[in-house]
Design an enzyme around this catalytic site. Structure first.
Site, PDB file in Angstrom:
ATOM      1  N   ASP A 271       5.491  23.959 -22.250  1.00 50.96           N
ATOM      2  CA  ASP A 271       4.541  25.042 -22.485  1.00 50.96           C
ATOM      3  C   ASP A 271       5.103  26.151 -23.368  1.00 50.96           C
ATOM      4  O   ASP A 271       6.298  26.432 -23.381  1.00 50.96           O
ATOM      5  CB  ASP A 271       3.928  25.597 -21.188  1.00 50.96           C
TER       6      ASP A 271
ATOM      7  N   ARG B 245      20.721  27.071 -18.487  1.00 48.64           N
ATOM      8  CA  ARG B 245      21.592  27.239 -19.651  1.00 48.64           C
ATOM      9  C   ARG B 245      22.097  25.938 -20.262  1.00 48.64           C
ATOM     10  O   ARG B 245      22.785  25.951 -21.280  1.00 48.64           O
ATOM     11  CB  ARG B 245      22.805  28.096 -19.258  1.00 48.64           C
TER      12      ARG B 245
ATOM     13  N   GLY C  26       2.015  32.101 -19.321  1.00 49.52           N
ATOM     14  CA  GLY C  26       2.457  33.484 -19.479  1.00 49.52           C
ATOM     15  C   GLY C  26       1.296  34.455 -19.531  1.00 49.52           C
ATOM     16  O   GLY C  26       0.184  34.142 -19.102  1.00 49.52           O
TER      17      GLY C  26
ATOM     18  N   HIS D 284      -3.334  27.278 -19.895  1.00 52.19           N
ATOM     19  CA  HIS D 284      -3.780  28.222 -18.878  1.00 52.19           C
ATOM     20  C   HIS D 284      -4.854  29.101 -19.529  1.00 52.19           C
ATOM     21  O   HIS D 284      -4.627  29.630 -20.626  1.00 52.19           O
ATOM     22  CB  HIS D 284      -2.657  29.160 -18.449  1.00 52.19           C
TER      23      HIS D 284
ATOM     24  N   GLU E  13      -7.765  32.723 -16.009  1.00 50.92           N
ATOM     25  CA  GLU E  13      -7.074  33.077 -14.755  1.00 50.92           C
ATOM     26  C   GLU E  13      -7.123  34.607 -14.605  1.00 50.92           C
ATOM     27  O   GLU E  13      -7.726  35.128 -13.686  1.00 50.92           O
ATOM     28  CB  GLU E  13      -5.628  32.573 -14.816  1.00 50.92           C
TER      29      GLU E  13
HETATM   30  N1  ADE Z   1       3.524  30.465 -15.584  1.00 51.87           N
HETATM   31  C1  ADE Z   1       3.755  29.961 -14.370  1.00 51.87           C
HETATM   32  N2  ADE Z   1       2.713  30.159 -13.569  1.00 51.87           N
HETATM   33  C2  ADE Z   1       1.786  30.816 -14.303  1.00 51.87           C
HETATM   34  C3  ADE Z   1       0.500  31.324 -14.031  1.00 51.87           C
HETATM   35  N3  ADE Z   1      -0.082  31.175 -12.840  1.00 51.87           N
HETATM   36  N4  ADE Z   1      -0.144  31.961 -15.018  1.00 51.87           N
HETATM   37  C4  ADE Z   1       0.418  32.118 -16.220  1.00 51.87           C
HETATM   38  N5  ADE Z   1       1.625  31.659 -16.508  1.00 51.87           N
HETATM   39  C5  ADE Z   1       2.306  31.017 -15.566  1.00 51.87           C
HETATM   40 ZN    ZN Z   2       0.502  27.627 -14.055  1.00 47.07          ZN
END
Ligand code: ADE
Ligand code: ZN
Length: 352
Positions: A134, A71, A167, A194, A197
């Site tokens: 991010d 915060r 995310g 990212h 994944e």
């Molecule tokens: N934020 C933190 N870790 C993550 C992950 N593994 N995949 C997507 N967002 C994330």
């Molecule tokens: Zn990550």
């Protein structure tokens, strides 16, 4: 000296770890208490249990609530100091840590806190901490543009060195944030998104085309598309691989089944990372040791992966670091009289 002793003392580097996701339960309880936020648990054990993996949605809800607990600038600085102390304790001398900037804190206050935190890390522990901001994928494009503006501004004095995208990958393509990433690119700020994944190769193509991703966070699902493997290999686009994260988030069924050896065999550029360490009950040191045990790695392999991380760091002094690390590896091997290391007998296990 065993390999595990060597891995513990050797200088290391990490490119993919989240500040909020690295918040230890004790720190989180402290932040929640001082900000009057109710968490699902009130004890360290309770928070640890809440952190424990259930499924990807649960993981993201934990991550979001941790973000809620930040915060003020003081909260950010405290978290960054505690994180830095943990990196220093592992002799991780260079880190790029991803920070999800809370919209409710004015950017100048966030920037000042990040700056103070990383200066503290340097003076107190002699380690370098650089920031990647991010964009959470579930946000709309306007928020992405705002975070890109903050990241560009934050690159003053080298505090912020990159822009990321994290995310929920499914249903939230990087293309939505093309303007934000174009803006970063035009300002000379590199990106590491990212991708690959939870979603397959199309997400990595999307991150490359619309996010100008210089490195890929995770990227392990590239193996499903031979043309993509060829593209990544020919350009040596680095993958920020986080093995325990992948196992616990269900990207692969076990460490033994993890695609890491196949990524290396395919000639891809690999780095090893911890992602959200307390949530996956890991550290970078543990990641190396678990992989050493699962894949039969020796010291050379771990040194090579460490140098891999340094060589693709978003940091102008990376070559100096490479030389320092090489000298330090040689010095440590000499000091401990090791030629080749003994195998790891037993690394700590993945999961609670
Ligand atoms: N934020 C933190 N870790 C993550 C992950 N593994 N995949 C997507 N967002 C994330
Ligand atoms: Zn990550």
């Amino acid at each position: 000296m065993s390999l595990s002793d060597y891995v513990r003392v050797m200088p290391k580097a990490e490119l993919h770890v989240h500040l909020q996701g690295a918040t230890q339960p004790e720190t989180l309880l402290h932040l929640a208490q001082r900000n009057g936020i109710t968490l699902p648990a009130e004890t360290v054990e309770g928070i640890r249990e809440w952190y424990t993996f259930q499924d990807f949605d649960h993981f993201l809800s934990v991550y979001d609530l941790i973000c809620e607990c930040f915060r003020s600038g003081e909260d950010i600085e405290l978290a960054l100091r505690e994180f830095s102390a943990g990196q220093a304790a592992q002799n991780i001398r260079y880190t790029e840590v991803t920070f999800t900037p809370p919209r409710r804190i004015p950017w100048p206050e966030q920037f000042a806190a990040l700056r103070r935190g990383r200066e503290w890390a340097l003076t107190e522990h002699g380690i370098i901490i650089n920031l990647i901001l991010d964009i959470p994928r579930e946000y709309d494009a306007a928020v992405g543009n705002l975070i890109a503006d903050w990241a560009i501004d934050g690159s003053r004095a080298g505090v912020v060195v990159g822009l990321g995208l994290g995310g929920p990958e499914r249903g939230n393509p990087a293309a939505r944030f093309a303007d934000a990433f174009e803006k970063a690119r035009a300002s000379g700020l590199p990106a590491a998104l990212h991708a690959g994944e939870v979603v397959g190769p199309e997400s990595i193509w999307d991150a490359l085309a619309h996010g100008f991703s210089a490195r890929i966070g995770h990227g392990v699902r590239c193996l499903e598309d031979p043309r993509l493997v060829e593209h990544l290999r020919d350009r040596q686009i680095p993958l920020e691989v986080s093995p325990s994260s992948n196992v616990l988030l269900g990207v692969c069924s076990s460490l033994a089944e993890h695609p890491l050896p196949r990524l290396l065999d395919a000639g891809l550029y690999v780095t090893v990372n911890s992602d959200d360490p307390p949530m996956f009950n890991t550290t970078l040191t543990d990641e190396f040791l678990r992989c050493a045990e699962a894949f039969g790695w020796g010291a050379e392999r771990i040194e090579q992966l460490t140098l891999n991380a340094l060589r693709v760091a978003f940091y102008s002094e990376r070559q100096t670091l490479v030389e320092q690390y090489l000298a330090e590896f040689a010095r440590l091997r000499e000091q401990f009289g090791i030629q080749t290391c003994e195998p790891v007998e037993s690394a700590s296990h993945i999961g609670p």
